[in-house]
Scaffold this motif. Sequence first.
Motif, PDB file in Angstrom:
ATOM      1  N   ASN A 265       0.850  -1.182   0.000  1.00 24.26           N
ATOM      2  CA  ASN A 265       0.000   0.000   0.000  1.00 24.26           C
ATOM      3  C   ASN A 265       0.892   1.240   0.000  1.00 24.26           C
ATOM      4  N   TYR A 266       0.294   2.387  -0.304  1.00 15.50           N
ATOM      5  CA  TYR A 266       1.083   3.605  -0.427  1.00 15.50           C
ATOM      6  C   TYR A 266       1.610   4.133   0.906  1.00 15.50           C
ATOM      7  N   GLY A 267       1.128   3.575   2.014  1.00 14.47           N
ATOM      8  CA  GLY A 267       1.740   3.905   3.294  1.00 14.47           C
ATOM      9  C   GLY A 267       3.185   3.437   3.353  1.00 14.47           C
ATOM     10  N   ASP A 268       3.487   2.311   2.670  1.00 13.99           N
ATOM     11  CA  ASP A 268       4.864   1.829   2.615  1.00 13.99           C
ATOM     12  C   ASP A 268       5.770   2.817   1.897  1.00 13.99           C
ATOM     13  N   VAL A 269       5.182   3.606   0.997  1.00 16.89           N
ATOM     14  CA  VAL A 269       5.967   4.510   0.162  1.00 16.89           C
ATOM     15  C   VAL A 269       6.097   5.900   0.783  1.00 16.89           C
ATOM     16  N   TRP A 270       5.009   6.414   1.371  1.00 20.32           N
ATOM     17  CA  TRP A 270       4.998   7.828   1.745  1.00 20.32           C
ATOM     18  C   TRP A 270       4.840   8.100   3.236  1.00 20.32           C
ATOM     19  N   GLU A 271       4.512   7.123   4.050  1.00 16.94           N
ATOM     20  CA  GLU A 271       4.353   7.384   5.477  1.00 16.94           C
ATOM     21  C   GLU A 271       5.674   7.119   6.202  1.00 16.94           C
ATOM     22  N   GLY A 272       6.160   8.135   6.903  1.00 16.45           N
ATOM     23  CA  GLY A 272       7.408   8.005   7.649  1.00 16.45           C
ATOM     24  C   GLY A 272       8.641   7.977   6.784  1.00 16.45           C
ATOM     25  N   THR A 273       8.528   8.416   5.542  1.00 16.13           N
ATOM     26  CA  THR A 273       9.681   8.448   4.633  1.00 16.13           C
ATOM     27  C   THR A 273      10.042   9.899   4.323  1.00 16.13           C
ATOM     28  N   ASP A 274      11.152  10.091   3.633  1.00 14.82           N
ATOM     29  CA  ASP A 274      11.614  11.435   3.281  1.00 14.82           C
ATOM     30  C   ASP A 274      11.172  11.789   1.869  1.00 14.82           C
ATOM     31  N   LEU A 275      10.446  12.892   1.736  1.00 14.29           N
ATOM     32  CA  LEU A 275      10.021  13.322   0.408  1.00 14.29           C
ATOM     33  C   LEU A 275      11.169  13.942  -0.367  1.00 14.29           C
ATOM     34  N   GLU A 276      12.140  14.470   0.353  1.00 14.45           N
ATOM     35  CA  GLU A 276      13.274  15.131  -0.288  1.00 14.45           C
ATOM     36  C   GLU A 276      14.566  14.419   0.083  1.00 14.45           C
ATOM     37  N   VAL A 277      15.451  14.281  -0.889  1.00 12.40           N
ATOM     38  CA  VAL A 277      16.769  13.688  -0.652  1.00 12.40           C
ATOM     39  C   VAL A 277      17.653  14.704   0.061  1.00 12.40           C
ATOM     40  N   SER A 278      18.310  14.288   1.136  1.00 10.12           N
ATOM     41  CA  SER A 278      19.249  15.163   1.837  1.00 10.12           C
ATOM     42  C   SER A 278      20.597  15.148   1.129  1.00 10.12           C
TER      43      SER A 278
END
Length: 423
Positions: free
Chosen positions: A305-318
């Motif tokens: 599910n998309y929670g695996d992709v976007w929940e608790g992850t970084d939207l931007e690369v440091s």
Amino acid sequence: MNRSFSEMRAKVDRGEAVVLTAREVGEILDGGDGLTLEDVDVVTCATRAVMSGTYAVLSFPVAPPGSFRRAIGVWLNGVPATVGPCPNERLGVLDLIVFGTAESIDDPRYGGGHLFRDLVEGEEVRAEVETDGGSCLEVDLKLADIPTARLFGTRHAFRNYSAFVNPGEERIATIFHATTFDPCWRGASVSGCGRMNPLENDPLLETVGVGTRILINGAEGFVLGRGTRSSPDRPNLSGYADMHGMDPEYMGGFATSAGPECVTSWAVPVPVISDRILNSLAPADRSIPLPVMDVVGRKEIGRANYGDVWEGTDLEVSFDPGGCKRCTACHPEAICPTGAIGFVDWKPILDRRRCFNCGLCATSCAGDVFSARLGSLRFAGREVPIVVRQSDRLRAERLAEELKGRILDGSFRMTEMTERISP
């Protein structure tokens, strides 16, 4: 309870409407608060991703009338164009169709998507024309020299897409990965902006239809209808916009191990005219299914599910240039699908406007220059790390915010659909 579109737009025109982005709606719902029709009038949604079904229609003069009868071959920065549909006999004018996935004859990592961005950035491009008389013309031109430049999408803004893994024992070249795909379940490629996607917020297409005004790459355009390969479970849209008003940061090329692809962005306003739409707004990412496909057989082998992709992850690369180990060859620079990584005075640089936040650099850097939490897919008793993202949620959220601002300041006027699209 229902509200009419005309009532909603009148409220916007009076400056009384509450306009929220899908991210803002999600934050309210995640906080445990509910929403009523009194709390929100319009929700702005967006998606930015690799979208193969993209092409441009270009028309422009290249020579005085009578210079040649017809063009039989045209290349723009080496990217082949299809001549037509109008031959423009002896007018010295070209009518062209350029596919976003067309590959330059000079550079296999440069394609139509790269060309479109170069034009919108104001760069000069080289047009090479082969005529039916055997002559060749070369002309340098910019977007300002092209009166007609429209970008079309045949299938864009899929409500939800798929993730891909390679369960086989051999590396695979594919459009779903910037490098050849590692075998034996060693990584996953994902696409889709989850709860930000327009069709997640209007799944029954009650307000998004033929004639809906939208933003494509930041320029005003319109929905044309259903996209190709659209289905009730996975609908998508077709649309177009004028390239002259586009923002290059929202578009571009994306090099893959199977050829160049095209990055495109959509932003769509969803008027909240019914309780049904209200109850569909900004679904939790974890509630949106993400089919996992075998990249070779293109068959579903599980569901995340998309929670695996976007929940608790970084939207931007440091990015920390001090973490560079001075490798003989920089692997992230070599494989960056948008060419955002380079070196100046032996120090790494990152062009944030070109960076897609795909995360591939974070999974391939031998040092600590690039880092990002990309998450893992959990399905069928497995956990497979995500190694590359073909959607940019960060830019999607920014574009939704930009559309919200345009609605509020009156520079973007919503339009009611002229015909409903069957989901």
